[in-house]
Design an enzyme around this catalytic site. Structure first.
Site, PDB file in Angstrom:
ATOM      1  N   GLU A  70       9.129  -4.117  10.878  1.00  0.00           N
ATOM      2  CA  GLU A  70       9.531  -3.074  10.210  1.00  0.00           C
ATOM      3  C   GLU A  70      10.035  -2.108  11.298  1.00  0.00           C
ATOM      4  OE1 GLU A  70       6.950  -1.272   7.034  1.00  0.00           O
ATOM      5  OE2 GLU A  70       8.084   0.673   7.526  1.00  0.00           O
TER       6      GLU A  70
ATOM      7  N   LYS B 131      -1.126  -9.573   2.964  1.00  0.00           N
ATOM      8  CA  LYS B 131      -0.557  -9.165   4.069  1.00  0.00           C
ATOM      9  C   LYS B 131      -1.321  -7.988   4.743  1.00  0.00           C
ATOM     10  CE  LYS B 131       2.940  -5.644   3.838  1.00  0.00           C
ATOM     11  NZ  LYS B 131       2.409  -4.726   4.729  1.00  0.00           N
TER      12      LYS B 131
ATOM     13  N   ASP C 156       0.885  -1.013   0.072  1.00  0.00           N
ATOM     14  CA  ASP C 156      -0.122   0.016  -0.059  1.00  0.00           C
ATOM     15  C   ASP C 156       0.974   1.144   0.110  1.00  0.00           C
ATOM     16  OD1 ASP C 156       0.914   0.059   2.779  1.00  0.00           O
ATOM     17  OD2 ASP C 156      -0.961   0.252   3.451  1.00  0.00           O
TER      18      ASP C 156
HETATM   19  O1  KIV Z   1       3.545  -1.101   1.672  1.00  0.00           O
HETATM   20  C1  KIV Z   1       4.548  -1.547   1.702  1.00  0.00           C
HETATM   21  O2  KIV Z   1       5.581  -1.049   0.604  1.00  0.00           O
HETATM   22  C2  KIV Z   1       4.982  -2.404   2.884  1.00  0.00           C
HETATM   23  C3  KIV Z   1       6.471  -2.939   2.741  1.00  0.00           C
HETATM   24  C4  KIV Z   1       7.398  -2.025   2.417  1.00  0.00           C
HETATM   25  C5  KIV Z   1       6.708  -3.864   3.703  1.00  0.00           C
HETATM   26  O3  KIV Z   1       4.297  -2.585   3.780  1.00  0.00           O
END
Ligand code: KIV
Length: 284
Positions: free
Chosen positions: A185, A116, A47
């Site tokens: 993260e 995710k 996102d």
């Molecule tokens: O949105 C994203 O790009 C992410 C990653 C960098 C882990 O969540």
């Protein structure tokens, strides 16, 4: 199915191998083809799309429709990497039913093989329900950008003993919920190392040090395409923004000076100039 395809069981098996998991984000067909030509394991339609492609201030305005359109585009360029779709803000927090429905849309409409979602203890019930529906889930804890207002900015998480304990608890609850991997993260290396050691599933770090089972970065950061703030954990492997700017400037100058298009970039008639053919009585 392509026998060289990276699968969820394949990613899980990496926990007991010493081959690190490599992951990057992609948001369009052009870059997903480039990534898939490499040995990259996981392509995440993050996102972060909202910030690096759509120009929003943070990831919060990103919608399911935007995520699905970009997931479909990325899917068209992928033959071997595992494709993970990132569930946007408010697509999974409200209820288990919404979480499962939206996760299902990533698979059915976007072609993703997994989803995710951000959060630990507080979303573990949603993660478990999605897994029960047969959809693999990747967790994401620590500095979770969808909670930016709660954190008061993009600050490293888990620096204090209490915070570190909560993040460890998040990781354990997600593992219990059945997720196949967890993105860590913006947390200290020591905490990431401990979590990695204690879990049976792989951890994938971003700003979490080298001891995770794998690493992920935002593609535009790695390529030097993101011209805004560059965080400490980002390594720019190229300077594409600079190269793109100078290519475009050169084009502008060559069009103005008449250098472009030159002979080699121009089509020609087989019979020579039109006027000459007409004078010779041809082309009636
Ligand atoms: O949105 C994203 O790009 C992410 C990653 C960098 C882990 O969540």
């Amino acid at each position: 199915m392509n026998p060289n395809r990276i699968t969820v069981p394949g990613i899980l098996a990496r926990k007991s191998s010493d081959k690190k998991i490599t992951a990057l984000t992609a948001y369009d067909y052009c870059f997903s083809r480039i990534l898939d030509d490499t040995e990259i394991d996981i392509v995440l339609v993050g996102d972060s799309l909202g910030m690096v492609v759509l120009g929003y201030e943070n990831t919060l305005p990103v919608t399911m429709e935007e995520m699905l359109a970009h997931t479909r585009a990325v899917k068209r360029g992928i033959q071997h990497a595992l494709l993970v779709g990132d569930m946007p803000f408010m697509s999974y927090q409200v209820s288990i039913e919404q979480a499962v429905t939206n996760a299902g849309r990533f698979v059915q409409e976007g072609g993703a093989e997994a989803v995710k979602l951000e959060g630990g203890v507080r979303v573990a019930d949603k993660a478990a329900a999605i897994v029960r529906a047969g959809i693999p889930v990747m967790g994401h804890i620590g500095l979770t950008p969808q909670s930016v207002h709660q954190f008061g900015g993009y600050r490293v998480q888990g620096k204090s003993f209490i915070d570190a304990r909560h993040i460890k608890q998040d990781a354990k609850e997600l593992q219990k919920a059945g997720v196949f991997s967890i993105v860590l993260e913006g947390i200290p290396l020591e905490l990431a190392a401990e979590i990695t050691q204690e879990l049976k599933i792989p951890t994938i770090g971003i700003g979490a040090g080298p001891q995770c089972d794998g690493q992920i970065l935002v593609l535009h950061d790695l390529l030097g395409l993101n011209q805004d703030f560059v965080p400490k954990f980002v390594k720019q492997y190229a300077q594409f923004a600079e190269q793109a700017r100078s290519a475009v400037q050169k084009y502008v100058e060559e069009v103005r000076s008449g250098q472009f298009p030159s002979h080699e970039h121009t089509y020609h008639m087989q019979s020579g100039p039109l006027k000459k053919v007409e004078e010779q009585g041809g082309g009636k």
